[in-house]
Enzyme design. Structure first.
Site, PDB file in Angstrom:
ATOM      1  N   HIS A   1       0.850  -1.197   0.000  1.00  0.00           N
ATOM      2  CA  HIS A   1       0.000   0.000   0.000  1.00  0.00           C
ATOM      3  C   HIS A   1       0.888   1.252   0.000  1.00  0.00           C
ATOM      4  O   HIS A   1       0.893   2.040   0.946  1.00  0.00           O
ATOM      5  CB  HIS A   1      -0.874  -0.039   1.257  1.00  0.00           C
ATOM      6  CG  HIS A   1      -2.071   0.858   1.226  1.00  0.00           C
ATOM      7  ND1 HIS A   1      -2.034   2.157   0.745  1.00  0.00           N
ATOM      8  CD2 HIS A   1      -3.347   0.642   1.626  1.00  0.00           C
ATOM      9  CE1 HIS A   1      -3.237   2.699   0.864  1.00  0.00           C
ATOM     10  NE2 HIS A   1      -4.051   1.795   1.399  1.00  0.00           N
TER      11      HIS A   1
ATOM     12  N   GLU B   1      -0.314   1.325  -5.786  1.00  0.00           N
ATOM     13  CA  GLU B   1      -0.071   0.072  -5.067  1.00  0.00           C
ATOM     14  C   GLU B   1       0.005  -1.111  -6.020  1.00  0.00           C
ATOM     15  O   GLU B   1      -0.848  -1.265  -6.893  1.00  0.00           O
ATOM     16  CB  GLU B   1      -1.196  -0.176  -4.069  1.00  0.00           C
ATOM     17  CG  GLU B   1      -1.518   1.023  -3.187  1.00  0.00           C
ATOM     18  CD  GLU B   1      -2.829   0.869  -2.452  1.00  0.00           C
ATOM     19  OE1 GLU B   1      -3.179  -0.284  -2.101  1.00  0.00           O
ATOM     20  OE2 GLU B   1      -3.524   1.880  -2.226  1.00  0.00           O
TER      21      GLU B   1
END
Length: 314
Positions: A193, A290
């Site tokens: 992330h 991501e």
């Protein structure tokens, strides 16, 4: 900053092997410095925010990265001195009561909401140092996470996660290896992330045209299926979109003068995210690009899954 050998009191917290108390360690060699091209480089440990143990990687070329063992989270990557390419949110806390908000947190064994807590548990656990070495003045460290009572309370499987980080002059590479050490099969999904420092009004991503999309705006629980038609994707407001079967490379222009190549192997999908006014204090200063594996990965006992990522700057 201190080497591991001068911070023996932090070893238990850092989950470092006992042998790391000494300058030379046959298992992981953390704290050793090595010389290349006339500059000192290596892996050292220091006390980070909230007194949490933090690894500092320094290359012989002057680049630097910081990694917290809590969450196995890379929180900083600098190519030029004092110019961080990653972003940690101002509301981030370093007290182990919640994950570190920023850098490159792990989402494992679940991405997003689901049967267990948001994004799983890997970002809420202490990782340990498995190995540290150097190649041509480039520091390399491998972190390890294994199951324990906390993980098994949510996901009752035995596993090993190895996360290798390689810092070079103008790149930061990672390799994630998930191994099923249980006697029964399991499945998971996962993501890195990654928060990039950016000017949200000027940032853009290239390379996603033609991908199937799952757009979580306006309803995250019922994403809209579509296809990306744009050559250049921007962040004009709230953005939360999954790109399935993404290419092996996308290009981020962070709007601050940097062009970052985000390459991957076996991270089959990508996610773009910016919370817009949901985080009014900082949304203008970052974008998330991501690498992810949205579909379930099924592993039989003793099987492993490997995914690689390389961030590089021209």
């Amino acid at each position: 900053m201190a080497t591991v050998s001068s911070m023996t009191s932090s070893l238990a917290t850092a989950n470092l092997p006992v042998s790391c108390r000494f300058r030379r360690c046959g298992r992981c060699r953390v704290g050793m410095a090595f010389a290349s091209a006339g500059k000192e480089a290596g892996v050292s440990v220091t006390e980070g925010e909230g007194k949490l143990p933090k690894l500092v990687l320094t290359s012989a070329h002057g680049s630097e990265a910081e990694i917290y063992l809590y969450g196995g989270c890379i929180t900083s990557w600098k190519v030029a001195k004092d110019k961080d390419l990653l972003f940690v949110r101002p509301d981030a806390v370093f007290n182990k009561k919640k994950p570190i908000s920023g850098g490159a947190p792990h989402c494992f064994p679940q991405f997003g909401p689901g049967p267990m807590q948001q994004h799983g548990f890997a970002r809420n656990m202490d990782w340990s140092v498995a190995e540290s070495q150097s190649e041509d003045g480039n520091p390399i460290v491998t972190l390890e996470l294994k199951d324990g009572p906390y993980s098994r309370s949510m996901w009752d499987f035995s596993f090993q996660a190895l996360f290798k980080i390689i810092l070079r002059e103008k790149s930061l590479s990672t390799e994630l290896v998930i191994t099923n050490t249980d006697t029964k099969p399991f499945s998971f999904n996962t993501a890195l992330h990654t928060y990039f420092r950016a000017s949200v009004t000027a940032a853009s991503v290239r390379g996603l045209k033609g991908c199937k999309t799952l757009n979580k705006d306006p309803d995250p629980k019922n994403p809209l299926e579509g296809k990306e038609e744009r050559d250049i994707v921007t962040f004009p407001g709230f953005v939360d979109c999954i790109y399935l079967d993404a290419p092996g490379e996308v290009i981020l222009d962070n709007g601050l003068g940097d062009t970052i190549s985000i390459q991957n192997t076996n991270w089959s999908d990508a996610v773009l995210w910016n919370p817009y006014l949901q985080m009014e204090a900082c949304y203008k200063d970052f974008v998330c690009v991501e690498n992810a594996k949205i579909g379930n990965v099924q592993l039989e006992p003793k099987q492993s899954w490997v995914a690689k990522q390389t961030l590089s700057i021209a």
